[in-house]
Design a protein around this motif. Structure first.
Motif, mmCIF file in Angstrom:
data_model
loop_
_atom_site.group_PDB
_atom_site.id
_atom_site.type_symbol
_atom_site.label_atom_id
_atom_site.label_comp_id
_atom_site.label_asym_id
_atom_site.label_seq_id
_atom_site.Cartn_x
_atom_site.Cartn_y
_atom_site.Cartn_z
ATOM 1 N N GLY A 61 0.816 -1.206 0.000
ATOM 2 C CA GLY A 61 0.000 0.000 0.000
ATOM 3 C C GLY A 61 0.845 1.248 0.000
ATOM 4 N N TYR A 62 0.219 2.354 0.399
ATOM 5 C CA TYR A 62 0.954 3.616 0.470
ATOM 6 C C TYR A 62 0.213 4.600 1.367
ATOM 7 N N VAL A 63 0.922 5.661 1.728
ATOM 8 C CA VAL A 63 0.343 6.827 2.391
ATOM 9 C C VAL A 63 0.850 8.048 1.650
ATOM 10 N N TRP A 64 -0.079 8.947 1.295
ATOM 11 C CA TRP A 64 0.385 10.172 0.649
ATOM 12 C C TRP A 64 -0.155 11.404 1.350
ATOM 13 N N ARG A 135 -8.855 -4.157 -1.294
ATOM 14 C CA ARG A 135 -8.160 -2.869 -1.112
ATOM 15 C C ARG A 135 -8.950 -1.998 -0.142
ATOM 16 N N PHE A 136 -8.305 -1.630 0.966
ATOM 17 C CA PHE A 136 -8.887 -0.712 1.933
ATOM 18 C C PHE A 136 -8.305 0.686 1.693
ATOM 19 N N SER A 162 -12.992 2.607 3.658
ATOM 20 C CA SER A 162 -13.911 1.854 2.818
ATOM 21 C C SER A 162 -13.127 0.827 2.021
ATOM 22 N N ILE A 163 -13.850 -0.142 1.472
ATOM 23 C CA ILE A 163 -13.226 -1.124 0.590
ATOM 24 C C ILE A 163 -13.339 -0.589 -0.827
ATOM 25 N N ASP A 164 -12.230 -0.148 -1.369
ATOM 26 C CA ASP A 164 -12.223 0.475 -2.684
ATOM 27 C C ASP A 164 -12.348 -0.561 -3.795
ATOM 28 N N GLN A 165 -11.757 -1.736 -3.611
ATOM 29 C CA GLN A 165 -11.847 -2.798 -4.608
ATOM 30 C C GLN A 165 -11.859 -4.154 -3.913
ATOM 31 N N GLY A 166 -12.484 -5.121 -4.581
ATOM 32 C CA GLY A 166 -12.459 -6.499 -4.120
ATOM 33 C C GLY A 166 -12.741 -7.417 -5.293
ATOM 34 N N TRP A 167 -11.840 -8.354 -5.560
ATOM 35 C CA TRP A 167 -12.046 -9.237 -6.712
ATOM 36 C C TRP A 167 -11.341 -10.572 -6.495
#
Length: 405
Positions: A61-64, A135-136, A162-167
């Motif tokens: 992941g990342y932090v920006w 992806r959270f 939130s959950i931005d993606q899930g697959w």
């Protein structure tokens, strides 16, 4: 004799007591062997086996932190007339440039922070690689209007996670919620997204529920067919469809796309007084890698749409043009510094949700850079400019600091 009998009796008593204590002794079990986390090098660095399984897991992941600004002066303007009701179509031009999180009406520096965590699993089966990804994500930033309606979340409160993606995926089969195959197909490599920048100019970015299958052939060839959710627009039983073919090789990539949208109005069949119609778009694109300059490349993408369908490039007014062409060049000066420039032209924008042309044209340009002074730390500035016929030019941009892990 009596002394000898006494000694023998005492010895017998001691033996009896010792036996009783031995029978009551606590036995400490030997510690069971601990299975330490094993490195999974099948899929590269950053993977490890879930203990007790043959499934590999990756956490990334990342932090920006980002500081942005914009020069939007148009705010609300009429950009057309509704062909059904005759009402003017008003669009908030301050919100239309894609990619710039926290860009809102108002003068001043606009700050935003994002945190993202990706959790992905992989394991090998007789049908191919079995994958799953969640992806959270949380975002902080933005301002509020006078009516106190938050535009991007209050900058003084915690960002909602939130959950931005899930697959999930098995071999070439893919299903879940992620980027539309029009914008980024499964394992599409260089054939995904738009320009070299983070914003990507305009290329029809969207996230959708979808179910797709990708065939991977030899020499980098692939072909994808994707059925995508249209939120019950038009006939709720008919999905939108994306087809894509491409080749990824050392010299570069070439790809073609076609998208069919069941209903361009975005409304169900039951909506009264609406002329429901389908729409389609197509795209042909290529990337050419620069010899002896790893990371440097030229991208050219062309788009055509028969209406205001989402299967187009999109534009600064959030409507489709009849056709558009995007050119982007990135030069990698060193392993730590790359700079890109891009330009895009939009011909004959459609009225929203119709196939009615406006004869309004537009163009845009951008410049961006990526500097990584140390591993996993990125400094990224981007500046974007839009110009639509009869409207003032608009400028927006940001400076972002990102820590990847």
């Amino acid at each position: 004799m009596q002394i000898r009998s006494l000694l023998l009796a005492s010895a017998a008593g001691l033996v009896a007591v010792s036996g009783a204590r031995a029978a009551d002794a606590v036995v400490i079990a030997e510690p069971e062997p601990v299975e330490y986390v094993r490195v999974c090098d099948t899929y590269g660095s950053g993977w490890f086996y879930i203990p007790g399984t043959e499934t590999c897991l990756s956490i990334s992941g990342y932090v920006w932190y980002q500081v942005g600004a914009n020069g939007y002066e148009n705010d609300f303007q009429q950009v057309g007339t509704n062909p059904v009701t005759g009402d003017p179509i008003i669009r908030d031009l301050s919100n239309d440039t894609p990619g710039y999180v926290g860009k809102r009406t108002g003068d001043g520096w606009i700050k935003s922070t994002r945190a993202r965590v990706n959790i992905e699993s992989r394991s090998e089966t007789e049908w191919g690689t079995l994958r799953g990804m969640v992806r959270f994500q949380a975002d902080w930033g933005g301002v509020t209007r006078s009516n106190s309606t938050a535009l991007a979340g209050s900058p003084f409160s915690d960002g909602p996670v939130s959950i931005d993606q899930g697959w999930l995926a098995l071999g070439g089969f893919f299903a879940g919620y992620s980027e539309s195959a029009w914008a980024a197909s499964f394992r599409g490599g260089a054939t995904n997204f738009g320009s070299h920048s983070w914003g990507g100019m305009y290329y029809g970015y969207a996230q959708r529920h979808q179910m797709s299958y990708t065939f991977f052939g030899g020499n980098g060839f692939f072909a994808t067919l994707s059925l995508e959710d249209d939120a019950l627009a038009g006939d709720g039983y008919v999905p939108d469809v994306v087809a894509k073919v491409g080749v990824n090789q050392g010299w570069g990539s070439v790809w073609a796309r076609f998208g069919y949208e069941n209903d361009i109005t975005g409304l169900p069949d039951s909506a009264p007084g609406i002329d429901h119609q389908s729409g389609w778009g197509a795209s042909l694109a290529a990337q050419f890698n620069v010899p002896n300059s790893p990371g440097s490349s030229l991208r050219i993408l062309g788009y055509y749409a028969d209406s205001d369908t989402r299967f187009s490039s999109g534009s600064a007014l959030d409507v489709a043009p009849e056709w558009s062409i995007l050119a982007s060049y990135n030069h990698q000066f060193s392993e730590t510094l790359g700079v890109s420039v891009a330009g895009q032209y939009f011909n004959n924008l459609y009225l929203p949700g119709t196939d009615i042309s406006t004869d309004v044209n537009a163009w845009g340009a951008e410049i961006s850079a990526v500097w990584m002074p140390v591993t996993n730390f990125e400094v990224r500035p981007e500046i974007h400019y839009d110009k639509v016929d009869d409207l003032d030019g608009t400028v927006s941009g940001f400076l972002r600091f990102t820590r990847y892990f």
